[in-house]
Design a protein around this motif. Structure first.
Motif, short mmCIF file in Angstrom:
data_model
loop_
_atom_site.label_atom_id
_atom_site.label_comp_id
_atom_site.label_asym_id
_atom_site.label_seq_id
_atom_site.Cartn_x
_atom_site.Cartn_y
_atom_site.Cartn_z
N ASP A 171 9.96 -4.37 -8.66
CA ASP A 171 10.99 -4.25 -7.64
C ASP A 171 10.77 -3.08 -6.68
OD1 ASP A 171 12.34 -6.45 -8.70
OD2 ASP A 171 13.39 -5.19 -10.15
N HIS A 172 9.77 -2.26 -6.95
CA HIS A 172 9.56 -1.06 -6.13
C HIS A 172 8.98 -1.33 -4.74
CE1 HIS A 172 9.65 1.76 -9.87
NE2 HIS A 172 10.84 1.31 -9.52
N TYR A 173 8.39 -2.49 -4.53
CA TYR A 173 7.79 -2.78 -3.22
C TYR A 173 8.84 -2.87 -2.11
CZ TYR A 173 3.72 -3.88 -6.05
OH TYR A 173 2.69 -3.81 -6.94
N ALA A 232 0.82 -1.22 0.00
CA ALA A 232 0.00 0.00 0.00
C ALA A 232 0.86 1.27 0.00
CB ALA A 232 -0.95 -0.01 1.19
N LEU A 233 2.03 1.22 0.64
CA LEU A 233 2.94 2.37 0.57
C LEU A 233 3.38 2.61 -0.87
CD1 LEU A 233 5.08 1.86 3.79
CD2 LEU A 233 3.98 4.01 3.12
N GLN A 234 3.72 1.55 -1.58
CA GLN A 234 4.13 1.70 -2.97
C GLN A 234 2.98 2.16 -3.86
OE1 GLN A 234 6.92 1.85 -4.64
NE2 GLN A 234 5.86 2.03 -6.60
N PHE A 272 -4.56 -0.13 -2.42
CA PHE A 272 -3.75 -1.09 -3.18
C PHE A 272 -3.83 -0.86 -4.68
CE2 PHE A 272 -4.61 -3.02 0.89
CZ PHE A 272 -3.40 -3.55 1.25
N GLN A 273 -4.52 0.21 -5.09
CA GLN A 273 -4.71 0.51 -6.51
C GLN A 273 -5.25 -0.71 -7.26
OE1 GLN A 273 -4.05 3.88 -8.23
NE2 GLN A 273 -4.97 3.83 -6.20
N GLN A 274 -6.31 -1.27 -6.70
CA GLN A 274 -6.98 -2.41 -7.31
C GLN A 274 -7.96 -1.91 -8.37
OE1 GLN A 274 -8.24 -3.57 -3.42
NE2 GLN A 274 -6.75 -5.22 -3.25
N ARG A 275 -8.23 -2.76 -9.34
CA ARG A 275 -9.06 -2.35 -10.47
C ARG A 275 -10.37 -3.13 -10.51
NH1 ARG A 275 -5.69 -2.91 -15.70
NH2 ARG A 275 -7.59 -1.96 -16.48
#
Length: 182
Positions: free
Chosen positions: A163-165, A86-88, A110-113
């Protein structure tokens, strides 16, 4: 303990001498309830960690993620994975539709769609629902508990930036350590 408190309160000088005053066991119990760092960060802390200062709404979302994790019967590590994700995805902000800046129809922590089957807009912008949906996906990942955080999160999220998480793992672990028992 009660006898020690009575001794400190001065109910009887003779009794005070007979009852030794010990360290505060309540403080020790609070410390014991803190999650073990080795459980929160089983692979150690990845390099290049990021950090954002959180406002009251973001802290409320952290607490909602932790509560949903407990409701799902999952442990502190699942909360770390969830919070780092969620931070990412949103910096722990429950984002609605962002117009031209929106990534398709992604919304919530979570930017869910909705178009990808995560739920309705109302559902995915509810912190408990969206966390439980994320955790349901995480539970389906064989061996997620032993994976690096970024691999576990990416398997659920299928991000263009897998890889950003990892950059949020330390802050997520710190937040779980701070709020798991609150």
């Amino acid at each position: 303990m009660i006898e020690s408190l009575r001794a400190i309160g001065g109910t009887s000088a003779a009794h005070a001498e007979a009852t030794p005053v010990t360290s505060n066991p309540v403080a020790a119990a609070v410390q014991a309830d803190k999650p073990d760092t080795s459980k929160l960060l089983p692979h150690g802390t990845p390099s290049n960690q990021s950090h954002v200062d959180l406002n009251d709404e973001q802290i409320s979302n952290v607490k909602a993620i932790i509560a949903a994790t407990k409701k799902a019967g999952m442990d502190e590590r699942a909360a770390v994975v969830s919070i780092a994700t969620a931070l990412q995805e949103s910096k722990l902000e429950n984002l609605g539709h962002l117009g031209d800046r929106n990534d398709h129809d992604s919304q919530g922590l979570f930017q869910q769609r909705p178009s990808s089957g995560w739920g309705t807009v109302e559902q995915i912008t509810d912190p408990e629902y969206s966390t439980l949906a994320f955790l349901k996906g995480l539970k389906q990942v064989d061996g997620w508990q032993d994976m690096p955080l970024t691999q576990a999160a990416q398997t659920v999220q299928v991000s263009a930036y897998p890889d950003h998480y990892a950059q949020w793992e330390q802050q997520a672990a710190d937040l779980v350590a701070e709020h798991w028992t609150s």
